[in-house]
Design a protein around this motif. Structure first.
Motif, short mmCIF file in Angstrom:
data_model
loop_
_atom_site.label_atom_id
_atom_site.label_comp_id
_atom_site.label_asym_id
_atom_site.label_seq_id
_atom_site.Cartn_x
_atom_site.Cartn_y
_atom_site.Cartn_z
N GLN A 64 26.24 36.52 36.67
CA GLN A 64 26.84 37.77 37.15
C GLN A 64 28.09 37.49 37.98
OE1 GLN A 64 26.01 41.01 36.43
NE2 GLN A 64 24.69 40.03 34.91
N THR A 65 28.03 36.43 38.78
CA THR A 65 29.18 36.06 39.60
C THR A 65 30.37 35.67 38.73
OG1 THR A 65 27.77 35.32 41.42
CG2 THR A 65 30.01 34.45 41.37
N ALA A 66 30.12 34.90 37.68
CA ALA A 66 31.19 34.49 36.77
C ALA A 66 31.84 35.71 36.13
CB ALA A 66 30.64 33.55 35.71
N LYS A 67 31.03 36.68 35.73
CA LYS A 67 31.54 37.90 35.10
C LYS A 67 32.43 38.68 36.08
CE LYS A 67 29.95 42.03 32.59
NZ LYS A 67 30.56 43.07 33.47
N LEU A 68 31.96 38.84 37.30
CA LEU A 68 32.73 39.55 38.31
C LEU A 68 34.05 38.83 38.60
CD1 LEU A 68 29.81 40.41 40.76
CD2 LEU A 68 31.21 42.08 39.53
N CYS A 69 33.98 37.51 38.68
CA CYS A 69 35.20 36.73 38.94
C CYS A 69 36.19 36.87 37.78
CB CYS A 69 34.84 35.26 39.15
SG CYS A 69 34.07 34.90 40.74
N ASN A 70 35.70 36.77 36.55
CA ASN A 70 36.57 36.89 35.38
C ASN A 70 37.30 38.22 35.37
OD1 ASN A 70 34.45 35.11 32.96
ND2 ASN A 70 35.70 34.36 34.64
N GLU A 71 36.59 39.27 35.73
CA GLU A 71 37.19 40.61 35.75
C GLU A 71 38.27 40.74 36.82
OE1 GLU A 71 33.75 42.99 36.29
OE2 GLU A 71 33.19 42.99 34.15
N ALA A 72 38.23 39.85 37.80
CA ALA A 72 39.21 39.87 38.89
C ALA A 72 40.31 38.82 38.72
CB ALA A 72 38.51 39.66 40.23
N GLY A 73 40.25 38.06 37.61
CA GLY A 73 41.29 37.07 37.36
C GLY A 73 40.98 35.69 37.89
N VAL A 74 39.69 35.40 38.09
CA VAL A 74 39.28 34.09 38.60
C VAL A 74 38.28 33.47 37.63
CG1 VAL A 74 38.19 32.82 40.50
CG2 VAL A 74 39.61 34.83 40.99
N GLU A 98 37.95 30.26 29.50
CA GLU A 98 37.43 31.52 30.03
C GLU A 98 38.47 32.63 29.90
OE1 GLU A 98 35.45 31.74 33.70
OE2 GLU A 98 34.24 29.94 33.38
N GLU A 99 38.03 33.76 29.36
CA GLU A 99 38.90 34.93 29.25
C GLU A 99 38.83 35.71 30.55
OE1 GLU A 99 38.11 37.27 25.83
OE2 GLU A 99 38.26 35.58 24.43
N CYS A 100 39.97 35.84 31.19
CA CYS A 100 40.03 36.52 32.49
C CYS A 100 41.12 37.59 32.47
CB CYS A 100 40.35 35.53 33.61
SG CYS A 100 39.11 34.26 33.87
N ALA A 101 40.90 38.63 33.24
CA ALA A 101 41.96 39.60 33.49
C ALA A 101 43.01 38.94 34.37
CB ALA A 101 41.38 40.83 34.18
N ASP A 102 44.17 39.56 34.49
CA ASP A 102 45.16 39.06 35.44
C ASP A 102 44.59 39.16 36.85
OD1 ASP A 102 46.90 38.57 33.38
OD2 ASP A 102 48.18 40.31 33.78
N PHE A 112 39.17 41.08 43.31
CA PHE A 112 38.44 39.88 43.72
C PHE A 112 37.71 40.14 45.04
CE2 PHE A 112 38.51 35.27 45.22
CZ PHE A 112 37.40 34.94 44.47
N GLY A 113 38.36 40.83 45.95
CA GLY A 113 37.70 41.17 47.21
C GLY A 113 36.47 42.04 46.97
N HIS A 114 36.58 42.98 46.04
CA HIS A 114 35.43 43.83 45.69
C HIS A 114 34.33 42.99 45.06
CE1 HIS A 114 33.30 47.47 44.61
NE2 HIS A 114 33.28 47.10 43.35
#
Length: 215
Positions: free
Chosen positions: A82-92, A51-55, A61-63
């Motif tokens: 959608q949850t996976a996308k939001l998590c990836n953008e937060a580094g998870v 999975e490609e994630c931001a740092d 992640f809280g947002h």
């Protein structure tokens, strides 16, 4: 076996995957085997590496968690995407790995690197109350507890202090404490009352039902 786990010896396997190194919470009724648990974690590790994630960003992640709360009302497949996308953008990295024989797991939380956290779910319980509570419970471990820990959960029953903290955090982020206290004080028993409260809170009714069953 050692190749699959990417370790050079049995001692290295024990140091990395042995239960002594895992904050492992289980019920007396269900107890996963050490090897099956390690295999399940390794499968999650492989998926997380892809999975490609931001740092990792605690604020992002809280947002993201705030947005996920509203997604609990959506169809489960779409909501998880959608949850996976939001998590990836937060580094998870959010990974779903089917439970293996001799396991009875709900989820796990751990850090792949200092910049990438992992929430691993089994979707062992198909109902939305179990799935989403497990997600929020594991999110709590990421935000509240050590990056060195591997937190593995068979059930969402209270256990060690860190597990109690994660349960309380998950509950209060799904439903604010004050609103929950007022709702429970009415001794809700009818389905339409539960649905109305869930609508008011912006979450899936099944989550409210699950919380009532475990209060």
């Amino acid at each position: 076996m050692l190749t699959f786990f990417q370790v050079g010896s049995v001692d290295a396997w024990t140091a990395r995957y042995g239960l002594a190194n895992v904050a492992y919470r289980h019920s007396p009724k269900f107890k996963s085997s050490e090897f099956a648990l390690a295999t399940w974690l390794r499968l999650g590790e492989i998926e997380a590496e892809r999975e490609e994630c931001a740092d990792f960003s605690e604020s992002r992640f809280g947002h993201a968690i705030g947005k996920v709360r509203g997604l609990t009302r959506e169809p489960i497949v779409e909501a998880l995407q959608q949850t996976a996308k939001l998590c990836n953008e937060a580094g998870v990295a959010l990974v779903l790995v089917q439970p293996l024989p001799k396991t009875a797991l709900s989820g796990a939380a751990w850090w792949l690197t200092l910049r990438k956290a992992v929430i691993q779910l089994t979707a062992r319980h198909k109902s939305d109350d179990h799935l989403w509570f497990s997600f929020f419970h594991e999110a709590a471990h990421i935000l509240l507890h050590s990056k060195k820990g591997v937190f593995v959960d068979e059930t969402n029953d209270n256990g060690a202090e860190q597990e109690k903290e994660a349960n309380e955090w998950a509950s209060s982020n799904l439903v604010p404490r004050s609103a929950w206290k007022q709702f429970v004080a009415t001794s809700p028993r009818r389905a339409h009352v539960v649905r109305a409260f869930a609508e008011e809170q912006g979450i899936a009714p099944g989550i409210v039902v699950g919380m009532l069953q475990h209060k």
